[in-house]
Design an enzyme around this catalytic site. Structure first.
Site, PDB file in Angstrom:
ATOM      1  N   GLY A   1       2.430  13.023  39.546  1.00 40.11           N
ATOM      2  CA  GLY A   1       2.398  12.346  38.269  1.00 40.11           C
ATOM      3  C   GLY A   1       1.179  12.039  37.773  1.00 40.11           C
TER       4      GLY A   1
ATOM      5  N   ASN B   1      -6.055  19.332  49.954  1.00 36.61           N
ATOM      6  CA  ASN B   1      -5.120  19.675  49.078  1.00 36.61           C
ATOM      7  C   ASN B   1      -4.079  20.599  50.074  1.00 36.61           C
ATOM      8  OD1 ASN B   1      -5.723  17.998  47.125  1.00 36.61           O
ATOM      9  ND2 ASN B   1      -6.423  19.786  45.613  1.00 36.61           N
TER      10      ASN B   1
ATOM     11  N   HIS C   1      -9.389  31.876  40.206  1.00 35.63           N
ATOM     12  CA  HIS C   1      -9.554  30.826  39.261  1.00 35.63           C
ATOM     13  C   HIS C   1     -10.913  30.303  39.747  1.00 35.63           C
ATOM     14  CE1 HIS C   1      -9.062  27.708  36.577  1.00 35.63           C
ATOM     15  NE2 HIS C   1      -8.798  26.699  37.540  1.00 35.63           N
TER      16      HIS C   1
HETATM   17  P1  A3D Z   1      -4.629  13.449  39.652  1.00 44.04           P
HETATM   18  O1  A3D Z   1      -4.653  12.829  38.107  1.00 44.04           O
HETATM   19  O2  A3D Z   1      -5.189  12.889  40.696  1.00 44.04           O
HETATM   20  O3  A3D Z   1      -3.036  13.499  39.747  1.00 44.04           O
HETATM   21  C1  A3D Z   1      -2.786  14.161  41.273  1.00 44.04           C
HETATM   22  C2  A3D Z   1      -1.420  13.315  41.328  1.00 44.04           C
HETATM   23  O4  A3D Z   1      -1.075  13.888  42.780  1.00 44.04           O
HETATM   24  C3  A3D Z   1      -1.578  11.656  41.802  1.00 44.04           C
HETATM   25  O5  A3D Z   1      -0.882  11.016  41.031  1.00 44.04           O
HETATM   26  C4  A3D Z   1      -1.230  11.533  43.393  1.00 44.04           C
HETATM   27  O6  A3D Z   1      -0.667  10.361  43.717  1.00 44.04           O
HETATM   28  C5  A3D Z   1      -0.367  12.788  43.471  1.00 44.04           C
HETATM   29  N1  A3D Z   1      -0.250  13.167  45.017  1.00 44.04           N
HETATM   30  C6  A3D Z   1      -0.979  12.978  46.005  1.00 44.04           C
HETATM   31  N2  A3D Z   1      -0.598  13.301  47.026  1.00 44.04           N
HETATM   32  C7  A3D Z   1       0.729  13.726  46.689  1.00 44.04           C
HETATM   33  C8  A3D Z   1       2.022  14.132  47.559  1.00 44.04           C
HETATM   34  N3  A3D Z   1       1.758  14.413  49.053  1.00 44.04           N
HETATM   35  N4  A3D Z   1       2.820  14.456  46.748  1.00 44.04           N
HETATM   36  C9  A3D Z   1       3.203  14.147  45.474  1.00 44.04           C
HETATM   37  N5  A3D Z   1       2.023  13.842  44.861  1.00 44.04           N
HETATM   38  C10 A3D Z   1       1.050  13.483  45.443  1.00 44.04           C
HETATM   39  O7  A3D Z   1      -5.029  15.231  39.121  1.00 44.04           O
HETATM   40  P2  A3D Z   1      -4.837  15.852  38.020  1.00 44.04           P
HETATM   41  O8  A3D Z   1      -3.270  15.867  37.512  1.00 44.04           O
HETATM   42  O9  A3D Z   1      -5.867  15.682  37.045  1.00 44.04           O
HETATM   43  O10 A3D Z   1      -4.997  17.353  38.774  1.00 44.04           O
HETATM   44  C11 A3D Z   1      -3.892  17.771  39.696  1.00 44.04           C
HETATM   45  C12 A3D Z   1      -4.444  18.882  40.360  1.00 44.04           C
HETATM   46  O11 A3D Z   1      -4.556  20.106  39.389  1.00 44.04           O
HETATM   47  C13 A3D Z   1      -5.898  18.805  40.834  1.00 44.04           C
HETATM   48  O12 A3D Z   1      -5.821  19.426  42.206  1.00 44.04           O
HETATM   49  C14 A3D Z   1      -6.796  19.819  40.164  1.00 44.04           C
HETATM   50  O13 A3D Z   1      -7.776  20.241  40.778  1.00 44.04           O
HETATM   51  C15 A3D Z   1      -5.867  20.793  39.317  1.00 44.04           C
HETATM   52  N6  A3D Z   1      -6.302  21.294  38.194  1.00 44.04           N
HETATM   53  C16 A3D Z   1      -6.120  22.965  38.065  1.00 44.04           C
HETATM   54  C17 A3D Z   1      -6.446  23.284  36.982  1.00 44.04           C
HETATM   55  C18 A3D Z   1      -6.040  24.861  36.892  1.00 44.04           C
HETATM   56  O14 A3D Z   1      -6.291  25.461  35.801  1.00 44.04           O
HETATM   57  C19 A3D Z   1      -5.664  25.714  37.922  1.00 44.04           C
HETATM   58  C20 A3D Z   1      -7.088  22.783  35.821  1.00 44.04           C
HETATM   59  C21 A3D Z   1      -7.378  21.396  36.129  1.00 44.04           C
HETATM   60  C22 A3D Z   1      -6.796  20.732  37.213  1.00 44.04           C
END
Ligand code: A3D
Length: 317
Positions: free
Chosen positions: A11, A96, A176
């Site tokens: 979230g 991760n 990616h």
């Molecule tokens: P962020 O805003 O940190 O959100 C990640 C969430 O994951 C946080 O709210 C955490 O509390 C939650 N979390 C941590 N551990 C757990 C768990 N065990 N179970 C459930 N929730 C958990 O990150 P974001 O939303 O900006 O990015 C999320 C992911 O997407 C990261 O790994 C980025 O690198 C990735 N990402 C991928 C792309 C692609 O196009 C593939 C682009 C941008 C980001």
């Protein structure tokens, strides 16, 4: 007909935008899971309270319990750390992987019939791990990367040519990472090859190639460009929109042709790995992988990208 259900695991930044977009498009009821207490509950309450303003009517729930994802048709996973300036996506693999392991177990136990779209990085490795742990069929576990990488490529082409991005068609294949493969030969403006338009614009083949090379380079580094500007996280609007397009195609059986991180069984010369390729996404998830001829240069880039994916996946314990 029962309303569809979308579960969001994570979230954070992307998770919040995913929830808002799913609600705005009334894709179904949405449940957001996160381990942080109050975070998913607060975000979902915040979004739910503007249903009357935005004109959507769906149930939104935030939770810290996997039980609540029961019955989900589509699960979108963003749980995991994002990168910080100077980090590569691959630097996230250790932390991760641990998160993905618990997430995949939660999905397997509570939403055994769901389609899963992974966004967490490093993408190709996290999709592989998620499929392994859930044991779900390959057509039901996919990754989002190519829709976004292609959208970025299209954006740069539209800016360069001064045309609407809606009329640009272009695609990236492969992993990616920095070795992704933007397909120059197939990039077009309503079918007109982009290279031809660049050559007309600059009246010089070498200059046209130089401009295209710069757009390819910018596409490959586009995620890092946003990270360097934000300083505290990575792109979140664009990955959310991209994953929602994939989810919508599955939920509404649209059969959109979208670049998808999908499991290959010999297609494009790759066997046993998840790599970005054009897929038909419908009610059965990956319904077709559209294979086509790559020329020698494209195949060489694809091989390099696949080699990077293999190394990354091999580095997972
Ligand atoms: P962020 O805003 O940190 O959100 C990640 C969430 O994951 C946080 O709210 C955490 O509390 C939650 N979390 C941590 N551990 C757990 C768990 N065990 N179970 C459930 N929730 C958990 O990150 P974001 O939303 O900006 O990015 C999320 C992911 O997407 C990261 O790994 C980025 O690198 C990735 N990402 C991928 C792309 C692609 O196009 C593939 C682009 C941008 C980001």
């Amino acid at each position: 007909m029962a309303r569809k259900k979308i579960a969001l695991i994570g979230g954070g930044q992307i998770g919040g935008v995913l929830a808002q977009l799913a609600a705005l498009r009334e894709l179904g009821d949405v449940v957001m899971f996160d381990i942080v207490e109050g975070l998913p509950q607060g975000k979902m309450l915040d979004i739910a309270e503007v249903g009357s303003v935005d004109g959507f009517d769906c149930n939104l729930k935030g939770t810290n319990s996997y039980e609540d994802i029961k019955g989900a048709d589509v699960v979108i996973v963003t749980a995991g750390l994002p990168r910080k300036p100077g980090m590569s996506r691959d630097d996230l693999i250790e932390v991760n992987s641990k998160i993905m392991t618990s997430v995949a177990e939660g999905i397997k136990a509570n939403a055994p019939n769901a389609f899963v779209i992974v966004i967490s990085n490093p993408l190709d490795a996290m999709v592989t791990l998620c499929q392994k742990i859930t044991g779900f069929p390959y057509n039901r576990v996919i990754g989002q990367a190519g829709v976004l990488d292609s959208a970025r490529f299209k954006t740069f082409i539209a800016w360069e040519l001064g045309v609407s991005v809606k009329d640009v068609n272009a695609m990236t294949l492969g992993g990616h990472g920095d070795d992704m493969v933007p397909l120059v030969r197939y990039a077009s403006v309503n079918g007109i090859p982009v290279m031809e338009l660049l050559e007309k614009k600059y009246k010089d083949k070498a200059k046209a190639k130089e401009v295209m090379d710069a757009m390819v380079k910018r596409t490959r580094g586009a995620g890092g460009e946003v990270v360097a500007l934000l300083k505290t996280g990575s792109a979140f609007y664009s990955p959310a929109s991209s994953a929602i397009q994939m989810a919508e195609s599955i939920l509404k059986d649209q059969k959109r042709v979208l670049p998808t991180c999908a499991y290959l069984n010999g297609e494009f010369g790759v066997k046993g790995f998840y790599v970005g390729v054009p897929c038909v996404l419908g009610e059965n998830g990956v319904e077709q992988i559209l294979e086509f001829e790559l020329d020698a240069e494209e195949q060489a880039m694809m091989d390099k990208s696949v080699a990077a994916v293999k190394e990354l996946v091999g580095s997972m314990k």
